[in-house]
Design an enzyme around this catalytic site. Structure first.
Site, mmCIF file in Angstrom:
data_model
loop_
_atom_site.group_PDB
_atom_site.id
_atom_site.type_symbol
_atom_site.label_atom_id
_atom_site.label_comp_id
_atom_site.label_asym_id
_atom_site.label_seq_id
_atom_site.Cartn_x
_atom_site.Cartn_y
_atom_site.Cartn_z
ATOM 1 N N GLY A 1 0.835 -1.238 -0.057
ATOM 2 C CA GLY A 1 -0.045 0.063 0.023
ATOM 3 C C GLY A 1 0.989 1.237 0.049
ATOM 4 C CD GLU B 1 -1.442 1.740 -4.109
ATOM 5 O OE1 GLU B 1 -2.632 1.730 -4.104
ATOM 6 O OE2 GLU B 1 -0.851 1.898 -3.055
ATOM 7 C CG PHE C 1 -3.358 9.314 8.652
ATOM 8 C CD1 PHE C 1 -2.468 8.464 8.141
ATOM 9 C CD2 PHE C 1 -3.390 9.234 10.017
ATOM 10 C CE1 PHE C 1 -1.696 7.450 8.695
ATOM 11 C CE2 PHE C 1 -2.590 8.122 10.931
ATOM 12 C CZ PHE C 1 -1.956 7.397 10.020
#
Length: 290
Positions: free
Chosen positions: A58, A79, A187
């Site tokens: 990821g 990914e 985030f």
């Protein structure tokens, strides 16, 4: 993407996403780290040397990938999102980084190339299956980011609310150490809960594959009813561990003469140590499936 060194990680990330018309989907676990201090801390936890081959799951736009590549021999970067993968490929080319093997794959489906360390901000929706997949491979250590609640359950102590199937399963596979918490403010998009960075170190003296398969089945059966007594939990989840029907299973249990085994059957699931579950599962498996 020019003059990235003079911009904050947050600004760099937002600029790249805007330039490419990318809107992140947090339902797919696309929460990108924008706190440079936390990113650097995660990388430092990995104690990276020039001979290390790092597996990253990821990658996103390369927040970790690019910095890992500067320190390691190679980064195997996986990914799933094709558009995001294309953006990272361009960033790597622009920065003349040639030691990243970028794979546009589903990490749960692909066979991992050889690596010795894992460093990842994991997509949260695959936390459990990807962690168990890691443990089928040999590696030195893993530095992984999880949702805080999940991380707490990974290392849950016997008898507590965090003691779970997850903590019982990990017990025989690896040592789990929580290193730091990461605020949801770190985030974009902002998740609903905080995260934690965890270090996994595989145990050298693991139980046999056969014993672990039996242990896994009984652990799954037991923790579906974690607050019930062992006897009742196993009867209610009998389809996981045996082909016996309810009446046959009760008959087998009633015929058990081993005092220690009978004592275990009266205890609640949440009070059993992993070693107790292993003992119980091996004994009962031979009784139910012998």
């Amino acid at each position: 993407m020019n003059n990235e060194n003079s911009l904050s990680l947050s600004k760099i990330t937002k600029n790249i996403l805007n330039q490419n018309g990318i809107k992140l989907n947090k339902n797919l676990g696309q929460n990108y780290l924008i706190d440079k201090n936390k990113r650097d801390q995660i990388i430092n936890f990995g104690n990276i040397h020039k001979e290390d081959v790092i597996l990253e799951i990821g990658t996103g736009i390369g927040t970790l990938t690019i910095e890992l590549a500067k320190k390691a021999k190679k980064v195997i970067a996986i990914e799933q999102d094709e558009n995001i993968c294309r953006i990272l490929a361009k960033r790597l080319k622009d920065e003349k980084i040639d030691n990243v093997d970028l794979l546009n794959e589903d990490a749960l489906d692909v066979e991992f190339p050889k690596f010795n360390k894992i460093i990842s901000n994991l997509p949260y929706q695959i936390s459990s299956p990807i962690t168990f997949k890691f443990l089928d491979y040999d590696f030195d250590l893993a530095i992984l980011m999880y949702q805080k609640e999940f991380a707490d359950r990974m290392n849950g102590e016997v008898g507590t609310k965090n003691y779970s199937r997850l903590s019982a399963m990990l017990y025989f596979k690896c040592d789990v150490k929580k290193l730091t918490d990461v605020s949801s403010e770190s985030f974009i998009p902002k998740p609903k809960i905080d995260s934690s960075v965890v270090k996994l170190t595989p145990k050298k003296n693991k139980i046999s594959i056969e014993d672990f398969e039996i242990y896994s089945k009984f652990t799954k059966a037991l923790f579906q009813h974690r607050n019930k007594k062992i006897r009742n939990a196993l009867i209610d989840s009998r389809h996981i561990i045996t082909n016996l029907d309810k009446k046959e299973m009760k008959k087998h249990m009633n015929n058990i003469e081993d005092e220690k085994l009978n004592e275990y059957l009266t205890q609640r699931v949440v009070t059993l140590k992993p070693e107790d579950i292993l003992f119980l599962s091996k004994k009962l498996n031979s009784i139910f499936n012998g």
